[in-house]
Design a protein around this motif. Sequence first.
Motif, PDB file in Angstrom:
ATOM      1  N   LEU A  18      32.495  12.894 -30.929  1.00 38.75           N
ATOM      2  CA  LEU A  18      33.718  12.217 -30.508  1.00 38.75           C
ATOM      3  C   LEU A  18      34.546  13.121 -29.607  1.00 38.75           C
ATOM      4  CD1 LEU A  18      35.797   9.986 -30.500  1.00 38.75           C
ATOM      5  CD2 LEU A  18      36.613  10.791 -32.711  1.00 38.75           C
ATOM      6  N   ASP A  19      34.629  14.405 -29.966  1.00 33.23           N
ATOM      7  CA  ASP A  19      35.350  15.349 -29.117  1.00 33.23           C
ATOM      8  C   ASP A  19      34.739  15.384 -27.713  1.00 33.23           C
ATOM      9  OD1 ASP A  19      37.194  16.121 -31.019  1.00 33.23           O
ATOM     10  OD2 ASP A  19      35.960  17.755 -31.788  1.00 33.23           O
ATOM     11  N   ASN A  78      33.072  13.005 -26.258  1.00 29.33           N
ATOM     12  CA  ASN A  78      33.410  11.751 -25.560  1.00 29.33           C
ATOM     13  C   ASN A  78      34.832  11.779 -25.025  1.00 29.33           C
ATOM     14  OD1 ASN A  78      30.909  10.811 -26.238  1.00 29.33           O
ATOM     15  ND2 ASN A  78      31.600   9.496 -27.910  1.00 29.33           N
ATOM     16  N   ILE A  79      35.741  12.293 -25.851  1.00 27.37           N
ATOM     17  CA  ILE A  79      37.144  12.345 -25.415  1.00 27.37           C
ATOM     18  C   ILE A  79      37.295  13.333 -24.261  1.00 27.37           C
ATOM     19  CG2 ILE A  79      39.497  12.970 -26.101  1.00 27.37           C
ATOM     20  CD1 ILE A  79      38.875  11.910 -28.899  1.00 27.37           C
ATOM     21  N   SER A  80      36.620  14.475 -24.354  1.00 21.66           N
ATOM     22  CA  SER A  80      36.686  15.459 -23.265  1.00 21.66           C
ATOM     23  C   SER A  80      36.237  14.831 -21.951  1.00 21.66           C
ATOM     24  CB  SER A  80      35.787  16.660 -23.569  1.00 21.66           C
ATOM     25  OG  SER A  80      36.404  17.518 -24.468  1.00 21.66           O
ATOM     26  N   ALA A 120      36.159  11.664 -21.182  1.00 22.43           N
ATOM     27  CA  ALA A 120      37.087  10.604 -20.772  1.00 22.43           C
ATOM     28  C   ALA A 120      38.366  11.181 -20.163  1.00 22.43           C
ATOM     29  CB  ALA A 120      37.437   9.731 -21.973  1.00 22.43           C
ATOM     30  N   MET A 121      38.763  12.355 -20.623  1.00 20.87           N
ATOM     31  CA  MET A 121      39.989  12.984 -20.106  1.00 20.87           C
ATOM     32  C   MET A 121      39.918  13.200 -18.590  1.00 20.87           C
ATOM     33  SD  MET A 121      42.400  13.884 -22.303  1.00 20.87           S
ATOM     34  CE  MET A 121      42.633  13.995 -24.077  1.00 20.87           C
ATOM     35  N   HIS A 122      38.705  13.431 -18.082  1.00 17.26           N
ATOM     36  CA  HIS A 122      38.553  13.730 -16.654  1.00 17.26           C
ATOM     37  C   HIS A 122      38.431  12.466 -15.801  1.00 17.26           C
ATOM     38  CE1 HIS A 122      37.659  17.697 -18.337  1.00 17.26           C
ATOM     39  NE2 HIS A 122      37.977  18.171 -17.157  1.00 17.26           N
ATOM     40  N   LYS A 168      26.399  16.843 -24.588  1.00  9.85           N
ATOM     41  CA  LYS A 168      27.619  17.373 -23.969  1.00  9.85           C
ATOM     42  C   LYS A 168      27.743  16.787 -22.567  1.00  9.85           C
ATOM     43  CE  LYS A 168      29.708  21.824 -22.625  1.00  9.85           C
ATOM     44  NZ  LYS A 168      30.966  21.901 -23.313  1.00  9.85           N
ATOM     45  N   ARG A 176      47.191  13.433 -17.043  1.00 11.29           N
ATOM     46  CA  ARG A 176      47.067  13.367 -18.507  1.00 11.29           C
ATOM     47  C   ARG A 176      48.324  13.906 -19.192  1.00 11.29           C
ATOM     48  NH1 ARG A 176      43.838   9.362 -19.224  1.00 11.29           N
ATOM     49  NH2 ARG A 176      41.655   9.744 -18.735  1.00 11.29           N
ATOM     50  N   VAL A 229      35.216   5.758 -24.389  1.00 12.70           N
ATOM     51  CA  VAL A 229      36.607   5.879 -24.810  1.00 12.70           C
ATOM     52  C   VAL A 229      37.448   4.959 -23.944  1.00 12.70           C
ATOM     53  CG1 VAL A 229      38.539   7.473 -24.981  1.00 12.70           C
ATOM     54  CG2 VAL A 229      36.238   8.241 -25.564  1.00 12.70           C
ATOM     55  N   GLN A 234      40.229   4.028 -21.817  1.00 14.19           N
ATOM     56  CA  GLN A 234      41.127   4.875 -21.021  1.00 14.19           C
ATOM     57  C   GLN A 234      42.601   4.560 -21.272  1.00 14.19           C
ATOM     58  OE1 GLN A 234      40.718   7.452 -18.894  1.00 14.19           O
ATOM     59  NE2 GLN A 234      38.569   7.549 -19.436  1.00 14.19           N
ATOM     60  N   LEU A 248      43.581   5.873 -24.583  1.00 18.58           N
ATOM     61  CA  LEU A 248      43.604   7.332 -24.560  1.00 18.58           C
ATOM     62  C   LEU A 248      44.928   7.833 -23.976  1.00 18.58           C
ATOM     63  CD1 LEU A 248      42.243  10.113 -24.832  1.00 18.58           C
ATOM     64  CD2 LEU A 248      41.186   9.737 -22.609  1.00 18.58           C
ATOM     65  N   TYR A 282      40.752  19.562 -24.991  1.00 17.04           N
ATOM     66  CA  TYR A 282      39.854  18.553 -24.449  1.00 17.04           C
ATOM     67  C   TYR A 282      39.636  18.683 -22.944  1.00 17.04           C
ATOM     68  CZ  TYR A 282      39.826  15.887 -28.806  1.00 17.04           C
ATOM     69  OH  TYR A 282      39.642  15.484 -30.103  1.00 17.04           O
ATOM     70  N   PHE A 283      40.676  18.987 -22.194  1.00 15.70           N
ATOM     71  CA  PHE A 283      40.542  19.017 -20.735  1.00 15.70           C
ATOM     72  C   PHE A 283      40.015  20.365 -20.261  1.00 15.70           C
ATOM     73  CE2 PHE A 283      41.518  18.835 -16.302  1.00 15.70           C
ATOM     74  CZ  PHE A 283      41.515  17.488 -15.980  1.00 15.70           C
TER      75      PHE A 283
END
Lengths: 208, 177
Positions: free
Chosen positions: A5-6, A8-10, A12-14, A103, B27, B102, B104, B107, B126-127
């Motif tokens: 999950l981490d 996936n979130i990482s 998605a953050m980009h 990853k 973000r 996810v 968006q 999020l 995360y970033f």
Amino acid sequence: MRDQLDANISAAMHEVPVPEGLAERLLIGLVSDQAEATAGAKTVSRRWALAYGGLAATAAGLMVAVWLGSRPAEHVSEQCVLDEAIRSFNLGFDEPGHLLSEKPAPAEHPLSRVVLRIRGTRWRHLEGFLGHRGLVYDLPGPAGARASLYVVAQDVEGLSTAPSLRPFTTAGRCATAWSEGGLLYVLVVQGDPTIYRGYLNLPRSPVA
Amino acid sequence: MADARSGVEIAQLVAEHHQVVYRYAYRLTGSVQDAEDLTQQVFLTAQQKLGQLRNINAAKSWLFAILRNSFVKGRQRRRPVLATDVAMDVGSVPAGSLGGDVDQERLQDALNRLPDDFRQVVLMFYFEECSYKEIAERLEMPIGTVMSRLSRAKGHLRSILFESEQNASERPDMATE
């Protein structure tokens, strides 16, 4: 500790769309700021302040041209790119990487849309590819065949926007380069053109 | 006039890093306009402090540090959001849920609802993909505080994102023809 999950979130953050023309606006702001600072440091007349403003705009245009417009002026030929990719391919057979399924790769260098998603694909960082950093995707293939997709942020003059069906071939390697989403992609495949085409996510319509 | 050498270097930084800096800024701020303003501020500061950048390979981390500082300074002028303002009901969220894409919107919504200092730690994790230790060092914060904030903030994110997935899974399958 990071779990799936981490990851996936990482990834998605980009996924944030970047506004068009942002780099140009940033550069213009930077040059204007520097010109204002220079003008402010000296006590200058309004006429000179206006002149600085004009120079700032000119300089901004120049910087934009140098860094965004004329980046192809590195005069890197397509053949030079292919040679570099094949050389890297021959050297980097056993280099470690991250499984794409475990990853996600950095969003700056995504896997091409025209290359098949293959289970077992790994990615790793790429240093010094014609002076640039980027990413390599190592793709497994049938009967022990393998391929690598090199992704770097570099403009090369005259590249097509999709991989050729007739790749450059040498010493049991097929290679092709194309430009996609502002990035340079080079696919090197161990094998003949038939195996090479097996890595492409080709449209079903006939190709001219 | 501008120093030609520094001008080229800052232009190189802009060319190579403006996208990732903007994404990080978005973000953090949750707004396109604020993200662009913050990105501009980052490169203005970078231009003024370019001499401090010794290693071009560390440019991205350096820009991220400027970004975080600029964000914090900008926020200090506004009313801070207190941790107690945000409800973080994370007790019922399975750790292994949310295997798919996810959402968006969810999020960003979850990020926007975090207090600034929690959001900062979450984005570093995360970033930037920093470890707990790296976050603690860069923020000059005890590692226990980092772990505590990350734990709560991650739970908050998961609770909102899991809620989204749960709602989606309860809908009838519309994809089958």
